[in-house]
Design a protein around this motif. Sequence first.
Motif, PDB file in Angstrom:
ATOM      1  N   ALA A 138       0.829  -1.203   0.000  1.00 17.93           N
ATOM      2  CA  ALA A 138       0.000   0.000   0.000  1.00 17.93           C
ATOM      3  C   ALA A 138       0.864   1.253   0.000  1.00 17.93           C
ATOM      4  CB  ALA A 138      -0.920   0.000   1.216  1.00 17.93           C
ATOM      5  N   MET A 139       2.044   1.155   0.607  1.00 19.78           N
ATOM      6  CA  MET A 139       2.975   2.275   0.612  1.00 19.78           C
ATOM      7  C   MET A 139       3.667   2.433  -0.734  1.00 19.78           C
ATOM      8  SD  MET A 139       4.813   1.664   4.329  1.00 19.78           S
ATOM      9  CE  MET A 139       5.943   3.042   4.122  1.00 19.78           C
ATOM     10  N   ARG A 140       3.799   1.328  -1.456  1.00 17.91           N
ATOM     11  CA  ARG A 140       4.523   1.319  -2.728  1.00 17.91           C
ATOM     12  C   ARG A 140       3.614   0.784  -3.832  1.00 17.91           C
ATOM     13  NH1 ARG A 140       9.799   0.682  -2.703  1.00 17.91           N
ATOM     14  NH2 ARG A 140       9.514   1.198  -4.883  1.00 17.91           N
ATOM     15  N   PRO A 141       2.527   1.498  -4.154  1.00 18.52           N
ATOM     16  CA  PRO A 141       1.550   0.962  -5.105  1.00 18.52           C
ATOM     17  C   PRO A 141       2.089   0.724  -6.510  1.00 18.52           C
ATOM     18  CG  PRO A 141       1.120   3.282  -4.656  1.00 18.52           C
ATOM     19  CD  PRO A 141       2.157   2.839  -3.674  1.00 18.52           C
ATOM     20  N   GLY A 142       3.218   1.303  -6.852  1.00 15.64           N
ATOM     21  CA  GLY A 142       3.757   1.103  -8.189  1.00 15.64           C
ATOM     22  C   GLY A 142       4.698  -0.072  -8.300  1.00 15.64           C
ATOM     23  N   SER A 143       4.895  -0.805  -7.216  1.00 14.03           N
ATOM     24  CA  SER A 143       5.839  -1.918  -7.220  1.00 14.03           C
ATOM     25  C   SER A 143       5.118  -3.200  -6.857  1.00 14.03           C
ATOM     26  CB  SER A 143       6.971  -1.661  -6.217  1.00 14.03           C
ATOM     27  OG  SER A 143       7.833  -2.753  -6.147  1.00 14.03           O
ATOM     28  N   SER A 144       5.386  -4.254  -7.614  1.00 17.05           N
ATOM     29  CA  SER A 144       4.739  -5.534  -7.331  1.00 17.05           C
ATOM     30  C   SER A 144       5.587  -6.431  -6.452  1.00 17.05           C
ATOM     31  CB  SER A 144       4.423  -6.261  -8.644  1.00 17.05           C
ATOM     32  OG  SER A 144       5.614  -6.469  -9.382  1.00 17.05           O
ATOM     33  N   LEU A 145       6.874  -6.145  -6.367  1.00 21.04           N
ATOM     34  CA  LEU A 145       7.789  -6.910  -5.520  1.00 21.04           C
ATOM     35  C   LEU A 145       8.471  -5.928  -4.584  1.00 21.04           C
ATOM     36  CD1 LEU A 145       9.330  -9.145  -8.317  1.00 21.04           C
ATOM     37  CD2 LEU A 145       7.748  -9.902  -6.545  1.00 21.04           C
ATOM     38  N   VAL A 146       8.092  -5.960  -3.314  1.00 15.92           N
ATOM     39  CA  VAL A 146       8.516  -4.929  -2.381  1.00 15.92           C
ATOM     40  C   VAL A 146       8.834  -5.553  -1.030  1.00 15.92           C
ATOM     41  CG1 VAL A 146       6.122  -4.420  -1.750  1.00 15.92           C
ATOM     42  CG2 VAL A 146       7.880  -2.708  -1.366  1.00 15.92           C
ATOM     43  N   THR A 147       9.882  -5.093  -0.388  1.00 12.08           N
ATOM     44  CA  THR A 147      10.281  -5.678   0.891  1.00 12.08           C
ATOM     45  C   THR A 147      10.320  -4.667   2.028  1.00 12.08           C
ATOM     46  OG1 THR A 147      12.622  -5.329   0.368  1.00 12.08           O
ATOM     47  CG2 THR A 147      11.659  -7.463  -0.235  1.00 12.08           C
ATOM     48  N   GLY A 148      10.303  -3.384   1.728  1.00 16.15           N
ATOM     49  CA  GLY A 148      10.356  -2.383   2.779  1.00 16.15           C
ATOM     50  C   GLY A 148      10.147  -1.002   2.207  1.00 16.15           C
ATOM     51  N   ALA A 149       9.929  -0.026   3.068  1.00 17.85           N
ATOM     52  CA  ALA A 149       9.715   1.350   2.613  1.00 17.85           C
ATOM     53  C   ALA A 149       9.920   2.312   3.771  1.00 17.85           C
ATOM     54  CB  ALA A 149       8.308   1.523   2.039  1.00 17.85           C
ATOM     55  N   THR A 150      10.354   3.504   3.436  1.00 17.11           N
ATOM     56  CA  THR A 150      10.511   4.585   4.409  1.00 17.11           C
ATOM     57  C   THR A 150       9.989   5.867   3.781  1.00 17.11           C
ATOM     58  OG1 THR A 150      12.466   3.573   5.414  1.00 17.11           O
ATOM     59  CG2 THR A 150      12.141   5.920   5.812  1.00 17.11           C
TER      60      THR A 150
END
Length: 279
Positions: free
Chosen positions: A68-80
């Motif tokens: 939800a934080m990275r809606p443009g990425s389908s493979l995601v492991t973390g976000a800041t």
Amino acid sequence: MRQRAVQRVEDKPEWVTPSAPARPPASALMHLQQTAGNRAVAQLLQSGGNIVHTLAEPSPASFGDIQAMRPGSSLVTGATSMPDGSFKAPRFDMGAPSAGGADPAGLSWACRPTWIQHYDEGNSECVYLEPGRHRTSREENGKPVFIHVSRDVSKRIQQGEAEHAGDIKRARDLSIRDAENVLAKHVIGKTFTAPTREEAEQQVLDRILGRLAHPELGNDQSTWGDTYRKLYEKTAERDTNGWHTFTQAFPKHEDGEVTYEVVDRTKIGANPPRTFISY
């Protein structure tokens, strides 16, 4: 931390490569900033009638939350996320200068600076993927795609997000916190006297510049917030440089599903915040 999508070659399942060029830092920041306020990670404290935000430490989150934080990425492991729009730089007023009349020393003007606002570091969100097998939004030949995160890789993801969080905190310390400390200890409530108003106010500015731990910040309060922003925006370079890029390899096809292992080929830890964020 940007998690790039990858292309896969059927006869070399371990070979992965980015499917698109890295976004420039501004785009990366806009992408991360969409997250502000999605989760109650940034604690709000009520103090003296002012809301004081807190920059987040890394915390575990589900794949869905991070997605939800990275809606443009389908493979995601973390976000800041960045503290854009929620931080404040300290501000002060020179105070109403007063003419003291005849003074043998010629010090006929005085000003006594007062607070307009205290600094607020802003809020940010910092999350990473826990160990386990996670359903992604991707499909391959109609089969759902999962990623598997080992315990060791999860710790590395956490360390990577901690670098982003540390970058923001160091940016704060080099800029708006430094200014706040100088104003509180050496400027606000002090009396500055000189023959003219301009000279009295220049004394204030000279005091600020002379007491800053990081004089590169300067004594122009109108630029302090922008300096903070420019310093913490540098953290996006960790992603655009590929230092935080985890890859997916070794696909397993079982029960109509595809599972990729998340592989650590990053440079996390090579550039700590204390050396990476600087003037």
